[in-house]
Design a protein around this motif. Structure first.
Motif, PDB file in Angstrom:
ATOM      1  N   ASP A   1       0.885  -1.132   0.018  1.00  0.00           N
ATOM      2  CA  ASP A   1       0.059  -0.023  -0.145  1.00  0.00           C
ATOM      3  C   ASP A   1       0.904   1.086   0.182  1.00  0.00           C
ATOM      4  OD1 ASP A   1      -2.134  -1.710  -0.141  1.00  0.00           O
ATOM      5  OD2 ASP A   1      -2.357  -1.666   2.181  1.00  0.00           O
ATOM      6  N   GLN A   2       1.843   1.182   0.803  1.00  0.00           N
ATOM      7  CA  GLN A   2       2.920   2.406   0.971  1.00  0.00           C
ATOM      8  C   GLN A   2       3.493   2.680  -0.448  1.00  0.00           C
ATOM      9  OE1 GLN A   2       5.283   2.484   4.203  1.00  0.00           O
ATOM     10  NE2 GLN A   2       6.501   4.376   3.706  1.00  0.00           N
ATOM     11  N   VAL A   3       4.136   1.557  -0.841  1.00  0.00           N
ATOM     12  CA  VAL A   3       4.895   1.493  -2.087  1.00  0.00           C
ATOM     13  C   VAL A   3       3.975   2.254  -3.172  1.00  0.00           C
ATOM     14  CG1 VAL A   3       6.297   0.080  -3.881  1.00  0.00           C
ATOM     15  CG2 VAL A   3       6.418  -0.234  -1.200  1.00  0.00           C
ATOM     16  N   LEU A   4       2.726   1.738  -3.360  1.00  0.00           N
ATOM     17  CA  LEU A   4       1.784   1.861  -4.365  1.00  0.00           C
ATOM     18  C   LEU A   4       1.407   3.648  -4.321  1.00  0.00           C
ATOM     19  CD1 LEU A   4      -0.313   1.510  -6.384  1.00  0.00           C
ATOM     20  CD2 LEU A   4      -1.956   1.203  -4.766  1.00  0.00           C
ATOM     21  N   MET A   5       1.401   3.951  -3.018  1.00  0.00           N
ATOM     22  CA  MET A   5       1.135   5.744  -2.746  1.00  0.00           C
ATOM     23  C   MET A   5       2.106   6.440  -3.149  1.00  0.00           C
ATOM     24  SD  MET A   5       0.474   7.753   0.745  1.00  0.00           S
ATOM     25  CE  MET A   5       2.320   7.492   1.086  1.00  0.00           C
ATOM     26  N   VAL A   6       3.486   5.703  -2.959  1.00  0.00           N
ATOM     27  CA  VAL A   6       4.653   6.781  -3.307  1.00  0.00           C
ATOM     28  C   VAL A   6       4.872   6.647  -4.919  1.00  0.00           C
ATOM     29  CG1 VAL A   6       7.079   7.074  -2.974  1.00  0.00           C
ATOM     30  CG2 VAL A   6       5.517   6.539  -1.112  1.00  0.00           C
ATOM     31  N   SER A   7       4.626   5.463  -5.445  1.00  0.00           N
ATOM     32  CA  SER A   7       4.716   5.263  -6.678  1.00  0.00           C
ATOM     33  C   SER A   7       3.838   5.988  -7.625  1.00  0.00           C
ATOM     34  CB  SER A   7       4.607   3.791  -7.063  1.00  0.00           C
ATOM     35  OG  SER A   7       5.755   2.824  -6.477  1.00  0.00           O
ATOM     36  N   PHE A   8       2.665   6.317  -6.945  1.00  0.00           N
ATOM     37  CA  PHE A   8       1.576   7.025  -7.668  1.00  0.00           C
ATOM     38  C   PHE A   8       1.714   8.542  -7.551  1.00  0.00           C
ATOM     39  CE2 PHE A   8      -3.107   8.616  -7.653  1.00  0.00           C
ATOM     40  CZ  PHE A   8      -3.073   8.513  -9.081  1.00  0.00           C
ATOM     41  N   LEU A   9       2.447   8.921  -6.690  1.00  0.00           N
ATOM     42  CA  LEU A   9       2.950  10.455  -6.480  1.00  0.00           C
ATOM     43  C   LEU A   9       4.153  10.416  -7.468  1.00  0.00           C
ATOM     44  CD1 LEU A   9       3.373  11.050  -2.465  1.00  0.00           C
ATOM     45  CD2 LEU A   9       1.668  12.018  -4.390  1.00  0.00           C
ATOM     46  N   ALA A  10       5.186   9.627  -7.537  1.00  0.00           N
ATOM     47  CA  ALA A  10       5.870   9.484  -8.698  1.00  0.00           C
ATOM     48  C   ALA A  10       5.522   9.765 -10.088  1.00  0.00           C
ATOM     49  CB  ALA A  10       6.985   8.568  -8.495  1.00  0.00           C
ATOM     50  N   VAL A  11       4.558   8.940 -10.327  1.00  0.00           N
ATOM     51  CA  VAL A  11       3.909   9.210 -11.740  1.00  0.00           C
ATOM     52  C   VAL A  11       3.227  10.318 -11.961  1.00  0.00           C
ATOM     53  CG1 VAL A  11       1.970   7.941 -13.077  1.00  0.00           C
ATOM     54  CG2 VAL A  11       3.688   6.720 -11.880  1.00  0.00           C
ATOM     55  N   ILE A  12       2.549  10.833 -10.888  1.00  0.00           N
ATOM     56  CA  ILE A  12       1.901  12.229 -11.309  1.00  0.00           C
ATOM     57  C   ILE A  12       3.141  13.365 -11.360  1.00  0.00           C
ATOM     58  CG2 ILE A  12       0.659  13.896  -9.904  1.00  0.00           C
ATOM     59  CD1 ILE A  12      -0.861  11.647  -8.712  1.00  0.00           C
ATOM     60  N   LEU A  13       4.167  13.206 -10.317  1.00  0.00           N
ATOM     61  CA  LEU A  13       5.222  14.000 -10.622  1.00  0.00           C
ATOM     62  C   LEU A  13       5.880  14.146 -11.688  1.00  0.00           C
ATOM     63  CD1 LEU A  13       6.720  16.315  -8.811  1.00  0.00           C
ATOM     64  CD2 LEU A  13       8.186  14.616  -7.926  1.00  0.00           C
ATOM     65  N   GLY A  14       6.432  12.987 -12.294  1.00  0.00           N
ATOM     66  CA  GLY A  14       6.857  12.890 -13.511  1.00  0.00           C
ATOM     67  C   GLY A  14       6.238  13.089 -14.698  1.00  0.00           C
ATOM     68  N   GLY A  15       4.722  13.176 -14.451  1.00  0.00           N
ATOM     69  CA  GLY A  15       4.071  13.423 -15.589  1.00  0.00           C
ATOM     70  C   GLY A  15       3.234  11.999 -16.084  1.00  0.00           C
ATOM     71  N   LEU A  16       1.852  12.175 -16.000  1.00  0.00           N
ATOM     72  CA  LEU A  16       1.221  10.814 -16.499  1.00  0.00           C
ATOM     73  C   LEU A  16       1.506  10.296 -17.755  1.00  0.00           C
ATOM     74  CD1 LEU A  16      -2.451  11.956 -14.978  1.00  0.00           C
ATOM     75  CD2 LEU A  16      -0.868   9.961 -14.124  1.00  0.00           C
ATOM     76  N   GLY A  17       1.867   9.070 -17.888  1.00  0.00           N
ATOM     77  CA  GLY A  17       2.297   8.223 -18.983  1.00  0.00           C
ATOM     78  C   GLY A  17       3.745   8.667 -19.542  1.00  0.00           C
ATOM     79  N   SER A  18       4.503   9.603 -18.776  1.00  0.00           N
ATOM     80  CA  SER A  18       5.860   9.586 -19.042  1.00  0.00           C
ATOM     81  C   SER A  18       6.867   8.506 -18.312  1.00  0.00           C
ATOM     82  CB  SER A  18       6.477  11.171 -18.694  1.00  0.00           C
ATOM     83  OG  SER A  18       7.757  11.220 -19.027  1.00  0.00           O
TER      84      SER A  18
ATOM     85  N   SER B   1      10.300   7.998 -18.675  1.00  0.00           N
ATOM     86  CA  SER B   1      11.392   8.867 -18.011  1.00  0.00           C
ATOM     87  C   SER B   1      11.220   9.826 -16.920  1.00  0.00           C
ATOM     88  CB  SER B   1      12.049   9.519 -19.066  1.00  0.00           C
ATOM     89  OG  SER B   1      11.105  10.355 -20.015  1.00  0.00           O
ATOM     90  N   GLY B   2       9.999  10.407 -16.983  1.00  0.00           N
ATOM     91  CA  GLY B   2       9.304  11.353 -15.976  1.00  0.00           C
ATOM     92  C   GLY B   2       9.233  10.553 -14.645  1.00  0.00           C
ATOM     93  N   ALA B   3       8.803   9.383 -14.846  1.00  0.00           N
ATOM     94  CA  ALA B   3       8.422   8.537 -13.599  1.00  0.00           C
ATOM     95  C   ALA B   3       9.717   8.042 -12.914  1.00  0.00           C
ATOM     96  CB  ALA B   3       7.454   7.294 -13.887  1.00  0.00           C
ATOM     97  N   VAL B   4      10.601   7.948 -13.574  1.00  0.00           N
ATOM     98  CA  VAL B   4      11.967   7.353 -13.013  1.00  0.00           C
ATOM     99  C   VAL B   4      12.722   8.306 -12.563  1.00  0.00           C
ATOM    100  CG1 VAL B   4      14.144   6.435 -13.754  1.00  0.00           C
ATOM    101  CG2 VAL B   4      12.308   5.464 -14.828  1.00  0.00           C
ATOM    102  N   LEU B   5      12.739   9.663 -13.007  1.00  0.00           N
ATOM    103  CA  LEU B   5      13.165  10.924 -12.524  1.00  0.00           C
ATOM    104  C   LEU B   5      12.670  11.228 -11.430  1.00  0.00           C
ATOM    105  CD1 LEU B   5      15.315  13.295 -12.847  1.00  0.00           C
ATOM    106  CD2 LEU B   5      13.533  14.444 -14.399  1.00  0.00           C
TER     107      LEU B   5
END
Length: 288
Positions: free
Chosen positions: A217-234, A236-240
């Protein structure tokens, strides 16, 4: 200086974990336009499969990683074909369906392994001294595997015909279909690859942290934040964004306190999204 290096390697380890999870999450959204809220459950399932294969069955750790990746990939592939494919354009329905799948996986884990955390240790012990910082070999392996996995995914998406087909579906599904791309083949493949990455990550990382039914659950939440922060669908943005979040969490845990780290993460996301609403490397999402 040693504390700084310790925080850097801790941040790289966390960032590597979040990057692998965010890659799969972003791949599913970018190609299928589906938000997979079962992604954390696949991470948990991969951890328990790796634990069972390597601890209960006595197989090598690498075998546990492979089995975890294959089982979660096949489960994701089958779920997309049998369930998601029928409601692919109903975004609310897919959210409910993935939430339900996540609950089912968590319930299965609870039934099979119980609610208590299990002892699951990384097979390679010892530390490496780097500039006064003691870095466990396990963290270096996680970072190395993440780098290799990201490179392989990049090569697959940009150097193979199937990968180009997946990117074409992400760019414009309707045009891709007119060019001969077949969603009923590419969509389950993308979903299976993404869930396989999640299972591999769970089997790889949980020995370093903890393994319990709710760990995803916690990993999903942080990963979701990373996807939003990097740009949905990007991707390379998710990795950064994952690396940035890992660094913030690690430095905050050492210098401020672990309880403050989640607050800093949300503040970071809010500030950056105000400055750049599409995320670090994102773009406007097309409606399909």
């Amino acid at each position: 200086m040693s504390d700084v290096l310790q925080a850097v390697f801790g941040g790289l380890t966390l960032g590597a974990q979040y990057a692998l999870m965010a890659l799969g999450f972003s791949m599913i959204f970018g190609i299928l336009r589906v938000i997979n809220f079962a992604h954390g459950a696949f991470y948990t399932l991969g951890g328990y499969i790796g634990y069972y294969v390597s601890t209960e069955m006595g197989m090598p750790f690498v075998v546990g990683l492979i089995v975890a990746a294959l089982v979660t990939a096949l489960l994701g592939y089958a779920f997309e074909i049998t369930v998601i494919e029928q409601r692919i354009d109903d975004h609310l329905a897919t959210i409910v369906l993935t939430l339900g799948l996540g609950l089912m996986i968590t319930a299965a884990v609870l039934i099979l392994f119980g609610p208590q955390a299990v002892a699951y240790n990384f097979p390679l012990e010892g530390t490496l001294r780097i500039g006064g910082a003691a870095v466990p070999y396990g963290r270096l392996i996680v970072i190395g595997v993440a780098v290799v996995a990201v490179m392989l995914i990049h090569l697959f998406l940009y150097r193979t015909q199937t990968g180009r087909g997946l990117r074409a579906m992400a760019d414009d599904r309707h045009i891709a279909v007119t060019q001969g791309m077949r969603p009923k083949i590419l969509f389950p493949l993308a979903f299976g690859i993404a869930t396989g990455i999640a299972g591999l990550t769970g089997a790889l990382v949980t020995p370093l942290f903890s393994l319990a039914p709710s760990i995803g659950d916690q990993v999903l939440m942080v990963s979701f934040l990373a996807v939003i922060l990097g740009g949905l669908g990007s991707l390379s943005g998710a990795v950064l964004a994952s690396l940035l979040i890992g660094m913030v969490e690690s430095f905050a845990g050492i210098y401020i306190g672990g309880t403050v780290a989640p607050l800093l993460l949300f503040c970071l996301v809010l500030v950056l999204l105000v400055v750049r609403p599409t995320g670090l490397l994102g773009r406007e999402v097309k409606h399909v």
